[in-house]
Design an enzyme around this catalytic site. Sequence first.
Site, PDB file in Angstrom:
ATOM      1  N   LYS A 196      40.452  42.047  29.195  1.00  0.00           N
ATOM      2  CA  LYS A 196      41.826  41.689  29.524  1.00  0.00           C
ATOM      3  C   LYS A 196      42.501  41.188  28.250  1.00  0.00           C
ATOM      4  CE  LYS A 196      44.599  38.746  32.487  1.00  0.00           C
ATOM      5  NZ  LYS A 196      44.614  37.862  33.654  1.00  0.00           N
ATOM      6  N   ARG A 206      54.551  36.941  35.554  1.00  0.00           N
ATOM      7  CA  ARG A 206      54.741  35.491  35.426  1.00  0.00           C
ATOM      8  C   ARG A 206      55.887  35.046  36.339  1.00  0.00           C
ATOM      9  NH1 ARG A 206      52.188  34.777  29.845  1.00  0.00           N
ATOM     10  NH2 ARG A 206      50.253  35.883  30.324  1.00  0.00           N
ATOM     11  N   ARG A 217      48.123  32.845  26.076  1.00  0.00           N
ATOM     12  CA  ARG A 217      46.727  32.796  26.492  1.00  0.00           C
ATOM     13  C   ARG A 217      45.801  33.356  25.413  1.00  0.00           C
ATOM     14  NH1 ARG A 217      47.898  31.548  31.669  1.00  0.00           N
ATOM     15  NH2 ARG A 217      49.169  32.892  32.991  1.00  0.00           N
ATOM     16  N   LYS A 248      42.555  45.945  31.319  1.00  0.00           N
ATOM     17  CA  LYS A 248      43.898  45.516  31.685  1.00  0.00           C
ATOM     18  C   LYS A 248      44.635  45.021  30.447  1.00  0.00           C
ATOM     19  CE  LYS A 248      46.097  41.936  34.369  1.00  0.00           C
ATOM     20  NZ  LYS A 248      45.899  40.808  35.242  1.00  0.00           N
ATOM     21  N   SER A 274      52.364  44.664  35.738  1.00  0.00           N
ATOM     22  CA  SER A 274      53.761  44.416  36.096  1.00  0.00           C
ATOM     23  C   SER A 274      54.760  44.984  35.083  1.00  0.00           C
ATOM     24  CB  SER A 274      53.991  42.912  36.258  1.00  0.00           C
ATOM     25  OG  SER A 274      53.654  42.211  35.071  1.00  0.00           O
TER      26      SER A 274
HETATM   27  C1  PBG Z   1      45.875  35.983  35.853  1.00  0.00           C
HETATM   28  C2  PBG Z   1      46.463  37.323  36.040  1.00  0.00           C
HETATM   29  C3  PBG Z   1      47.555  37.893  35.375  1.00  0.00           C
HETATM   30  C4  PBG Z   1      47.745  39.160  35.914  1.00  0.00           C
HETATM   31  C5  PBG Z   1      46.786  39.343  36.898  1.00  0.00           C
HETATM   32  N1  PBG Z   1      45.988  38.210  36.939  1.00  0.00           N
HETATM   33  C6  PBG Z   1      48.512  37.353  34.414  1.00  0.00           C
HETATM   34  C7  PBG Z   1      48.174  36.729  33.164  1.00  0.00           C
HETATM   35  O1  PBG Z   1      47.067  36.819  32.639  1.00  0.00           O
HETATM   36  O2  PBG Z   1      49.086  36.089  32.670  1.00  0.00           O
HETATM   37  C8  PBG Z   1      48.802  40.125  35.473  1.00  0.00           C
HETATM   38  C9  PBG Z   1      49.114  41.225  36.406  1.00  0.00           C
HETATM   39  C10 PBG Z   1      50.342  41.962  36.060  1.00  0.00           C
HETATM   40  O3  PBG Z   1      50.996  41.709  35.029  1.00  0.00           O
HETATM   41  O4  PBG Z   1      50.706  42.849  36.847  1.00  0.00           O
HETATM   42  N2  PBG Z   1      45.532  35.395  37.084  1.00  0.00           N
END
Ligand code: PBG
Length: 323
Positions: A196, A206, A217, A248, A274
């Site tokens: 990730k 967010r 992060r 991801k 997203s």
């Molecule tokens: C963290 C999490 C994130 C997403 C899924 N699980 C966001 C992040 O790491 O800030 C992102 C999913 C998306 O952007 O569609 N719990």
Amino acid sequence: MFPEHRPRRLRTTPAMRRLVGETSLRPRQLILPMFVAEGIDAPRPISSMPGVVQHTRDTLRKAAVDAVNAGVGGLMLFGIPATRDAEGSGAIDPDGILNVALRDLRSELGDATVLMADTCLDEFTDHGHCGVLDADGGVDNDATLRVYAEMGLAQAEAGAHLLGPSGMMDGQVGVIRAALDRAGRTDTGILAYSAKFASAFYGPFREAVDSQLKGDRKTYQQDPGNVREALREIELDIAEGADMVMVKPALSYLDVIRAAAEASPVPVAAYNISGEYAMVEAAAANGWLDRERTIVEVLTSIRRAGADMILTYWAAEAAAWLD
Ligand code: PBG
């Protein structure tokens, strides 16, 4: 003078093109991420993700049944609590929104779908980080692991078939596996968000979860340039007991998906996140892209790169077209 080889022959008719298609895209390969919020009495639109909402418990149940009827392969659930604290205690509470919603969906759907839960603290903490903080404000890896173990167990007890640890803490898959096994939950699986990346494309998410995060992060999510490191993360997660692994985001990381698919002995998922959704929706709303064609092309490319399954906000809609 004329070409001896004519690849166009295999493109002459729709039937011919269908016959020689190399990449399949089926509803069962699509997983729908869904949001459920505590304390709202009507679904709340997410402005940066047109068509996606924060559900109430009630509308979540209905939308989940519709998605399953459309043929999606699974559902990934995210919870948005009404109140937050430094430890993210709403994540562990059996009456916390995510656990309650998991129970709703499991009782509604039984084993008719694969029910998955985001096992991460960022929605539940008042600082928005994926873990608990140490005295200096850094994310405390090992203290977070203790919370993840409890959170995972609560989600398994609430009815999740698969847990999705997405916080990128070292050792998270191992501690969750151990906690499940100690509790006799040997059938509950783990879909590890292994590779990730610290991505700008998470922006709309967010908003979707009312994230409280300030800063970034980058001390736990990966640097976008690193593929060797992604393979190491995948290898470690499999050694710790991951049943499936994930890459991801998807679109800017198709090469990582390909590398993962070649290296992994377990199924590989990719998250069409997203920001990837928002880009296409925004362009389509302006009439700049043909929405349906673009979506099918996006999903096909992620499959072609090697993903066995795709988490996508288009899952239910696309499943209906593909059927
Ligand atoms: C963290 C999490 C994130 C997403 C899924 N699980 C966001 C992040 O790491 O800030 C992102 C999913 C998306 O952007 O569609 N719990």
